[in-house]
Write an enzyme that holds these catalytic residues in place. Sequence first.
Site, short mmCIF file in Angstrom:
data_model
loop_
_atom_site.label_atom_id
_atom_site.label_comp_id
_atom_site.label_asym_id
_atom_site.label_seq_id
_atom_site.Cartn_x
_atom_site.Cartn_y
_atom_site.Cartn_z
N CYS A 107 0.83 -1.19 0.00
CA CYS A 107 0.00 0.00 0.00
C CYS A 107 0.87 1.25 0.00
O CYS A 107 2.06 1.22 0.26
CB CYS A 107 -0.90 0.01 1.24
SG CYS A 107 -1.82 -1.51 1.47
N GLY A 108 0.22 2.37 -0.31
CA GLY A 108 0.86 3.66 -0.10
C GLY A 108 1.80 4.08 -1.20
O GLY A 108 1.56 3.87 -2.38
#
Length: 266
Positions: A107-108
Amino acid sequence: MNDLVTNQQKIIRFSNESLLEMEDEIAVEFPLTIVVDGDELATMVCTPTQMEELVVGFLASEGLIRTADEVVSLSLDERRGFAYIELKQKQQVTKDFYSKRFIGSCCGKSRQFYLHNDARTAKTVLSQTQITVDQCFSLMKEMQNRSVDFQMTGGVHNAALCTPDGVVIERTDIGRHNALDKIFGYCLQHRISPKDKIMVFSGRISSEVLLKVAKIGIGIVLSKSAPTTLALDLANDLGITTVGFIRGTTLNIYTHPQRIIEARVN
């Protein structure tokens, strides 16, 4: 490679105050490098299933194509981990809008591919589809019941393209964005209109997830998890209904609630 999602790994598990040797199912992680008209575009880490759908959906999501017919040829070298694509309209994909970079499965900030092309590919959604609260619960339950790979590994994300009455297709990947691209690719390859569909999703509704839903053209996204503030800002701007924390008999409607009807009152 035969659509390998999981692999067995010998592990030692501590349980009931003792150590036990056993085998566990582990999600497979596979690097796939996309080469468009001879230029290396990106390397993504994915689950090696439905990879043609993944590539077609990724190209459409990034604005290189609008229909599957714009792909002249697509070949996979699964041993080396390469996808070779020839497009009708040749593009210098490594300049300006498309600079080569790594696309992670996590993620991210590991995946930062949305730049100028998002502005021209993420359009306002005008879907008139409505669903009931009970249908929200039913669709989430159906997707979760189909998620055998998640039940075995706990290490993949699931996305399902649905009508109000049920799941049309479901796709699994270690990357939440990859699962959405597989669905996008399937829609393009099979000429399925997304305008009256719903996206049911297992993970957090991030800004990237929301942008992909907008690029596909779907007006409702349902998740068992939370949205981010930027995702909700984008959903408000792009006309997308976001519903999160669909668990048990509760849910939260965050944006454009007019598409969710017969709201349940406790």
